[in-house]
Design an enzyme around this catalytic site. Structure first.
Site, PDB file in Angstrom:
ATOM      1  N   SER A  69       0.793  -1.231   0.000  1.00  0.00           N
ATOM      2  CA  SER A  69       0.000   0.000   0.000  1.00  0.00           C
ATOM      3  C   SER A  69       0.824   1.278   0.000  1.00  0.00           C
ATOM      4  O   SER A  69       0.266   2.368  -0.156  1.00  0.00           O
ATOM      5  CB  SER A  69      -0.953   0.012   1.191  1.00  0.00           C
ATOM      6  OG  SER A  69      -2.009  -0.899   0.984  1.00  0.00           O
ATOM      7  N   THR A  70       2.134   1.185   0.159  1.00  0.00           N
ATOM      8  CA  THR A  70       2.956   2.373  -0.055  1.00  0.00           C
ATOM      9  C   THR A  70       2.743   2.885  -1.478  1.00  0.00           C
ATOM     10  O   THR A  70       2.932   4.065  -1.765  1.00  0.00           O
ATOM     11  CB  THR A  70       4.433   2.062   0.238  1.00  0.00           C
ATOM     12  OG1 THR A  70       4.540   1.635   1.607  1.00  0.00           O
ATOM     13  CG2 THR A  70       5.322   3.282   0.054  1.00  0.00           C
TER      14      THR A  70
END
Length: 397
Positions: A69-70
């Site tokens: 999710s970065t």
């Protein structure tokens, strides 16, 4: 296990290198990289360990790894770049750009709610296989026809995987380019940043393997007690929100060529820490977007201590949780002492953020699955602490 640490730290940042080494010796690190810029210059650029579970491949300076999710920070940045250029109005209905989205009572849902996890579209209501998720057109068509899981705008709930398709399709409808292509041509290539959403086959030999907890790498391993569903309501089980939101994430397939080649803009960016820090350096330095857009990017969209319908069950000890438009806000100091720092973390422990007031950017990537998406991984926390305790920053007060 000890590891050879390579790279450099500027004077005053020596303890950052020491903490990076301790991650290997004391905190279960296998392979990782760390990059920090201050006033536009790289003051930390470290890497070490191994790119695979068998420890047969060394982690190199240019090792790419899935940052889960970065990736969302890069996806959100694409939307904000279009807003900065006047091509996207965050308060316009999604259906203005994507007419098919108006189905199932979503005609008035604004783009802003996609970015701030308020659209109620945490997942399709029908199961999707990994092959389906790798099919952009199919996934977006299913999401466009999906009835929201709650009335849009009335609550927030982490759109763990769907976020990237929803925001990415708006970008595609405006530009005619896929999210990954737009990111590459408009942001990463001009900046010289080494990261991809949709990693070309020519670059995949550089990819480190993610090492999930347990042997099967399933969501049930990551979240013990999580049911498999299917669900008709988020009230069906305390962990239903997590199961629904992450149910179509191909966790066990993350190291495959198919997954790396696909565009899953919420969850399969492959990056170096140096590449992520390069992009956030541009934000910290006032490049890429104007000051008004930068302020909008980190303006809180959550309402007070509002719970998150997905994260509340997954990580109750780290709530309430505040969202900006596509970025995480610095709720718990995971991004250092500046409450104005903003960025995004990824499942397993990766994290990247910008601290505009200190003109600092930070990025940490790794392959041994550890902490959660929110940035609370011990390995990362120790690194952030050491960065801000470094003399050049401590002197700023």
């Amino acid at each position: 296990m000890t590891a050879v640490v390579q790279g450099h730290c500027a004077p005053g940042f020596e303890n950052v290198r020491a903490e990076f080494a301790r991650n290997f010796a004391e905190r279960g690190e296998v392979g990782s990289s760390l990059a920090v810029t201050l006033d536009g210059e790289f003051v930390v650029d470290l890497w070490g360990g191994h790119a695979d579970a068998g420890r047969t491949r060394p982690w190199e300076r240019d090792s790419l790894v899935n940052v889960y999710s970065t990736s969302k920070g890069m996806t959100a940045l694409c939307a904000h770049l279009l807003a900065d250029r006047g091509e996207l109005d965050l308060d316009a209905p999604v259906a203005h750009y994507w007419p098919e989205f108006a189905q199932a009572g979503k005609a008035d849902v604004p783009v802003r709610w996609l970015l701030s996890h308020r659209a109620g579209l945490i997942a399709p209501r029908e199961p999707l296989t990994p092959a389906d998720v790798y099919d952009w057109e199919k996934t977006c068509a299913v999401l466009a026809a999906t009835e929201p899981w709650w009335k849009p705008g009335t609550a927030q709930g982490y759109h763990a995987v769907s976020f990237g398709f929803l925001v990415g399709e708006v970008v595609r409808r405006i530009t005619g380019s896929s999210l990954g292509t737009f990111l590459r041509t408009e942001i990463t290539e001009p900046l010289g940043a080494d990261l991809y959403i949709g990693t070309p086959e020519t670059e995949q030999a550089r990819c480190a393997d993610m090492i999930p907890p347990g042997k099967d790498g399933t969501l049930q391993t990551l979240f013990p007690g999580m049911p498999k569903g299917p669900f008709t309501s988020l009230d069906d089980h305390p962990l239903a929100g997590v199961a629904v939101a992450m149910g179509h994430l191909p966790v066990g397939d993350v190291n495959s060529a198919a997954c790396r080649s696909a565009e899953i803009p919420a969850a399969n960016g492959n990056a170096t820490a140096h590449g992520l820090a390069t992009v956030y350096r541009a934000l910290a330095g006032g490049e890429l977007v104007g000051p008004g857009t930068l302020a909008a990017m980190r303006a809180q969209q959550s309402e007070g201590d509002e719970p998150d319908l997905v994260l509340s069950a997954a990580a109750p000890e780290r709530l309430p949780f505040a969202w900006a438009t596509g970025f995480m806000l610095n709720c718990y100091g995971y991004f250092g002492p500046n409450p104005g720092a903003f960025g995004h973390g990824g499942a397993g422990g990766s994290l990247a953020f910008a601290d505009p007031e200190n003109r600092l950017s930070y990025a940490y990537t790794m392959n041994a699955f550890g902490g959660s998406t929110t940035g609370g991984d011990t390995r990362n926390l120790k690194l952030v602490e050491a960065v801000y305790a470094a003399a050049p920053l401590a002197e700023r007060g």
